[in-house]
Motif scaffolding. Structure first.
Motif, PDB file in Angstrom:
ATOM      1  N   TYR A  30      69.446 102.076 -52.604  1.00  0.00           N
ATOM      2  CA  TYR A  30      70.350 102.033 -53.750  1.00  0.00           C
ATOM      3  C   TYR A  30      71.797 101.872 -53.285  1.00  0.00           C
ATOM      4  O   TYR A  30      72.545 101.055 -53.832  1.00  0.00           O
ATOM      5  CB  TYR A  30      70.200 103.300 -54.582  1.00  0.00           C
ATOM      6  N   VAL A  31      72.156 102.638 -52.266  1.00  0.00           N
ATOM      7  CA  VAL A  31      73.529 102.550 -51.739  1.00  0.00           C
ATOM      8  C   VAL A  31      73.791 101.155 -51.176  1.00  0.00           C
ATOM      9  O   VAL A  31      74.845 100.556 -51.420  1.00  0.00           O
ATOM     10  CB  VAL A  31      73.756 103.626 -50.646  1.00  0.00           C
ATOM     11  N   LYS A  34      74.154  98.578 -53.931  1.00  0.00           N
ATOM     12  CA  LYS A  34      75.455  98.704 -54.600  1.00  0.00           C
ATOM     13  C   LYS A  34      76.538  98.020 -53.779  1.00  0.00           C
ATOM     14  O   LYS A  34      77.423  97.356 -54.321  1.00  0.00           O
ATOM     15  CB  LYS A  34      75.802 100.183 -54.813  1.00  0.00           C
ATOM     16  N   GLN A  35      76.472  98.181 -52.457  1.00  0.00           N
ATOM     17  CA  GLN A  35      77.427  97.510 -51.578  1.00  0.00           C
ATOM     18  C   GLN A  35      77.338  95.998 -51.739  1.00  0.00           C
ATOM     19  O   GLN A  35      78.356  95.303 -51.837  1.00  0.00           O
ATOM     20  CB  GLN A  35      77.156  97.888 -50.114  1.00  0.00           C
ATOM     21  N   GLU A  37      76.063  94.252 -54.274  1.00  0.00           N
ATOM     22  CA  GLU A  37      76.489  93.808 -55.604  1.00  0.00           C
ATOM     23  C   GLU A  37      78.005  93.772 -55.735  1.00  0.00           C
ATOM     24  O   GLU A  37      78.562  92.896 -56.412  1.00  0.00           O
ATOM     25  CB  GLU A  37      75.884  94.723 -56.668  1.00  0.00           C
ATOM     26  N   GLU A  38      78.667  94.732 -55.095  1.00  0.00           N
ATOM     27  CA  GLU A  38      80.134  94.761 -55.141  1.00  0.00           C
ATOM     28  C   GLU A  38      80.740  93.571 -54.389  1.00  0.00           C
ATOM     29  O   GLU A  38      81.884  93.185 -54.651  1.00  0.00           O
ATOM     30  CB  GLU A  38      80.654  96.075 -54.551  1.00  0.00           C
ATOM     31  N   THR A 217      68.833  90.951 -56.120  1.00  0.00           N
ATOM     32  CA  THR A 217      69.764  91.488 -55.118  1.00  0.00           C
ATOM     33  C   THR A 217      69.006  92.001 -53.897  1.00  0.00           C
ATOM     34  O   THR A 217      69.363  91.705 -52.748  1.00  0.00           O
ATOM     35  CB  THR A 217      70.606  92.637 -55.711  1.00  0.00           C
TER      36      THR A 217
END
Length: 464
Positions: A30-31, A34-35, A37-38, A217
């Motif tokens: 998940y972390v 998120k990286q 996607e950012e 992703t």
């Protein structure tokens, strides 16, 4: 109450022992996602994704010891993808960083994402795959060409390729490498397919598409991370020659990535199959409604009607002319009276003989009574649920060869919606029917088969 030293909560003990290890993995993934996607900031940069992917597939298809390189000799490099290739050259250097500097896989993968921040997800993938294909393709090109090209032989010697090829049996890691690359290609194709799904027939509100897009992703991340691992293997192999032996950790890494990508591929492909089924159903209903609307509309000629019934596209010649057996366009039927012979492959010789006599009679008197002239077109009806076999193909060809009129080139050209229309509106029930259309495509007689038998008894009668 706080715990100290060796006093650890039972739940934490189970976590460390592996009972809830999946929670740690999920949290870590998940972390990471998120990286990623950012770092995804697409700005509309166009990449000819399909063309680049086609070149990548060509390279990887022939990047094996026994590949036939003649198949890609002279393959053109289109000017429209030059910029894409230039972009791929920057990625090559980044992919090779792990082997050259020992950069962490995740950090190197994020660096690639940062480099490709402004591209779409599918473009990120194909450009990365192009970079990897360049590395791997160069490796095998020298390996293959060293037997026939002096320059390649000299370069292969400098890169220690000669010794590598002589010790291929010891390079078990190449099998794992090839397997992982194939898994990467499969995932890449899935992401490209998702991007190509027609928005006119499916939206993100459809659960299967929503689910698949939610996994893009993850799919892109692990494919690019796999490219980093593969590039490291290739670089080490070409740098240290056959003496390089992949460590147990590296071998495990390739195997783990391969397993992960195969799971991702299977899930994405399953969702894509559901999406395609949804799209086909929408297209089927649209095609059927289009037919209904067409037959309720007045037309200047019969082209829209005939194209909708036989074959709506212009990419092939859908008809076969009876005497010459040459393939022709539907245009030969423009503004003609058309008699549609609709049947399965079991049409009787008696019926064919009578219709052939009628057809000959029509041609004989065409110059005197042009209005009595009509063209016959055989539309073979095939149940979509029945598998088409070689015996059926031979039976179809034998029947087609005896017909002196126009025939549909192959039963597969007849759309499923057309089959439904013929069954529901013209009441086709496996026995042959004759549907007479006037020059504007209007139905004059939904089934003239009984008139054919009357004509046999009284040949002077006309169908009109």
């Amino acid at each position: 109450m706080m715990t100290t030293g060796k006093m650890m909560p039972p739940a934490m003990q189970r976590l460390i022992k592996g009972g809830d290890r999946s929670m740690i993995t999920m949290s870590g993934d998940y972390v990471m996602m998120k990286q990623v996607e950012e770092m995804h900031r697409p700005d509309g940069i166009e990449v000819n994704v399909k063309r680049v992917l086609q070149i990548v597939e060509d390279i990887l298809k022939h990047a094996t010891l026994n590949a036939d390189t003649s198949a890609i000799a002279g393959s053109p490099v289109h000017g429209e993808i030059v910029n894409d290739i230039l972009e791929e050259n920057r990625i090559i250097d980044q992919l090779n960083l792990k082997a050259l500097t020992g950069v962490d896989d995740h950090a190197n993968t994020l660096a690639v994402f940062n480099m490709l921040a402004h591209f779409s997800w599918d473009a990120k993938l194909v450009l990365t795959m192009a970079a990897l294909a360049f590395n791997y393709g160069e490796f095998w090109l020298l390996a293959q060409a060293r037997y026939s090209n002096q320059l390649a032989k000299a370069m292969a010697m400098l890169k220690q390729m000669t010794s590598i090829m002589d010790h291929l049996g010891e390079l078990k890691s190449l099998d794992a490498l090839n397997s992982l690359i194939q898994a990467m290609l499969e995932v890449t194709r899935c992401v490209v397919k998702l991007k190509e799904l027609p928005s006119a027939y499916i939206s993100s509100e459809v659960p299967a598409l929503s689910d698949a897009m939610a996994h893009v992703t993850t799919a892109v991340y692990w494919t690019i991370r796999s490219a980093v691992a593969c590039a490291s293997q290739i670089t080490n192999l070409t740098t240290f020659g056959y003496k390089y032996i992949a460590s147990t950790t590296e071998a495990w890494e390739l195997s783990t990535l391969n397993h992960k990508l195969k799971n991702i591929y299977e899930h994405l492909q399953k969702q894509i199959d559901i999406c395609n089924q949804y799209i086909e159903e929408k297209q089927y209903l649209e095609a059927y409604q289009t037919l209904l609307n067409l037959f309720e509309t007045i037309h200047n000629d019969n082209m829209k009607i005939l194209k909708a019934l036989i074959y709506p596209k212009d990419d092939i010649l859908p008809l076969v002319e009876g005497n010459s057996k040459k393939r022709v366009n539907i245009e030969v039927l423009r503004r003609r009276n058309v008699l549609l012979l609709i049947s399965w492959l079991d049409i009787s010789q008696d019926e064919l003989s009578i219709l052939e006599d009628m057809h000959s009679e029509s041609k004989l008197h065409a110059t005197q009574h042009e209005i009595h002239q009509y063209e016959v077109v055989w539309i073979p009806m095939v149940d979509c649920s029945v598998k088409w076999t070689d015996p059926m193909q031979k039976q179809f060809e034998a029947l087609q060869s005896t017909m002196p009129w126009y025939t549909v080139y192959h039963p597969s050209l007849i759309d499923e919606a057309v089959i439904r229309f013929i069954k529901e509106k013209w009441h086709y029930r496996k026995k042959p029917i004759l549907v007479l259309l006037d020059p504007q495509g209007k139905v004059v007689c939904p089934n003239a088969i009984h008139m054919m038998w009357i004509w046999e008894a009284t040949p002077s009668l006309s169908l009109h």
